[in-house]
Write a protein that holds these residues in place. Structure first.
Motif, mmCIF file in Angstrom:
data_model
loop_
_atom_site.group_PDB
_atom_site.id
_atom_site.type_symbol
_atom_site.label_atom_id
_atom_site.label_comp_id
_atom_site.label_asym_id
_atom_site.label_seq_id
_atom_site.Cartn_x
_atom_site.Cartn_y
_atom_site.Cartn_z
ATOM 1 N N MET A 30 -14.141 1.531 5.135
ATOM 2 C CA MET A 30 -12.904 1.219 4.352
ATOM 3 C C MET A 30 -11.891 1.098 5.414
ATOM 4 S SD MET A 30 -11.334 4.454 2.233
ATOM 5 C CE MET A 30 -12.679 4.482 1.098
ATOM 6 N N GLU B 224 -5.788 0.429 5.384
ATOM 7 C CA GLU B 224 -4.696 0.471 4.224
ATOM 8 C C GLU B 224 -5.281 1.331 3.016
ATOM 9 O OE1 GLU B 224 -3.271 -3.159 1.263
ATOM 10 O OE2 GLU B 224 -3.732 -3.302 3.437
ATOM 11 N N ALA B 225 -6.731 1.112 2.790
ATOM 12 C CA ALA B 225 -7.257 1.859 1.904
ATOM 13 C C ALA B 225 -7.278 3.395 1.935
ATOM 14 C CB ALA B 225 -8.859 1.292 1.492
ATOM 15 N N VAL B 226 -7.328 3.793 3.116
ATOM 16 C CA VAL B 226 -7.300 5.231 3.307
ATOM 17 C C VAL B 226 -5.985 5.697 3.036
ATOM 18 C CG1 VAL B 226 -7.377 7.048 5.109
ATOM 19 C CG2 VAL B 226 -9.342 5.205 5.060
ATOM 20 N N ARG C 44 -3.672 4.749 1.146
ATOM 21 C CA ARG C 44 -3.429 4.706 -0.368
ATOM 22 C C ARG C 44 -3.917 6.003 -0.953
ATOM 23 N NH1 ARG C 44 -5.397 -0.499 -2.514
ATOM 24 N NH2 ARG C 44 -6.033 -0.990 -0.278
ATOM 25 N N HIS C 45 -4.929 6.550 -0.277
ATOM 26 C CA HIS C 45 -5.596 7.772 -0.778
ATOM 27 C C HIS C 45 -4.876 9.103 -0.021
ATOM 28 C CE1 HIS C 45 -7.996 5.314 -3.423
ATOM 29 N NE2 HIS C 45 -8.170 4.987 -2.342
ATOM 30 N N MET C 46 -4.258 8.961 0.626
ATOM 31 C CA MET C 46 -3.769 9.941 1.678
ATOM 32 C C MET C 46 -2.596 10.713 1.046
ATOM 33 S SD MET C 46 -4.300 11.755 4.621
ATOM 34 C CE MET C 46 -4.984 10.444 5.786
ATOM 35 N N PRO C 47 -3.000 12.260 0.756
ATOM 36 C CA PRO C 47 -1.450 12.818 0.047
ATOM 37 C C PRO C 47 -0.348 12.688 0.808
ATOM 38 C CG PRO C 47 -3.039 14.244 0.878
ATOM 39 C CD PRO C 47 -3.662 13.016 1.345
ATOM 40 N N ASP D 167 -6.889 19.796 2.388
ATOM 41 C CA ASP D 167 -6.990 18.298 2.790
ATOM 42 C C ASP D 167 -7.731 18.058 4.047
ATOM 43 O OD1 ASP D 167 -5.538 17.652 0.454
ATOM 44 O OD2 ASP D 167 -3.688 17.708 1.355
#
Length: 183
Positions: free
Chosen positions: A1, A4-6, A8-11, A18
């Protein structure tokens, strides 16, 4: 992954819950967050690092510190001006046994020890030292991975740490933990 993908899912604000979920999903890294919300991702410690922590733990236990009051790599809730952070010290000694939890309070902590790894020098010697002092932890030990495995013993003096002693690990292990206010 990808990062950038990580991302997008990071609060927007990372909590200790978390961090717990991140550590459960990723056994190859340790995650910490400062009370100001700065996320740190580190690889797990290496063999030499683990042996230093084990030597300290065995020394404490052999001198009579109860084994249910000593732990390696357990999470601590670190209060601060901006909220609650989570640090995972290399070794923690408590004044009494703790309830089982992922992130434990600092109220009964007598000692936190950090073993300096390449890349963690600033965090271990400055950032964490200040956070642990602000949290009221009476002693903070920093162990360098130099040839002597130098241990720097800090004692709380008001709201900051003062260096009490600096010695090779082998020398420390030939003293009694009671000489350092433990056990």
């Amino acid at each position: 992954m990808s990062s950038e993908a990580v991302g997008r899912h990071m609060p927007p604000i990372v909590s200790l819950d978390d961090l717990t979920a991140m550590m459960a999903a990723d056994e190859h890294h340790r995650y910490e967050i400062s009370p100001e919300g700065v996320l740190s991702i580190m690889p797990p410690p290496g063999y030499a690092h683990a042996i230093i922590a084990t030597r300290l733990m065995v020394w404490l236990a052999a001198a009579g510190v109860p084994t249910d009051q000593i732990a390696q790599a357990v999470g601590l809730r670190i209060p601060g001006r901006a909220g609650i952070g989570g640090r995972i010290p290399d070794l923690v000694v408590w004044s009494k046994p703790q309830a089982d939890a992922v992130w434990l309070p600092v109220a009964d902590v007598l000692l936190v020890a950090e073993i300096v790894s390449p890349g963690s020098e600033g965090t271990d010697t400055v950032t964490k030292r200040n956070e642990y002092a602000a949290a009221g932890i009476p002693q903070y030990w920093v162990v360098d991975q130099d040839t002597a495995q130098t241990v720097t013993v800090h004692r709380l003096d008001g709201d900051h740490y003062a260096v009490q002693a600096s010695m090779p690990l082998a020398w420390l292990l030939n003293t009694s933990p009671a000489e350092h206010g433990l056990g």
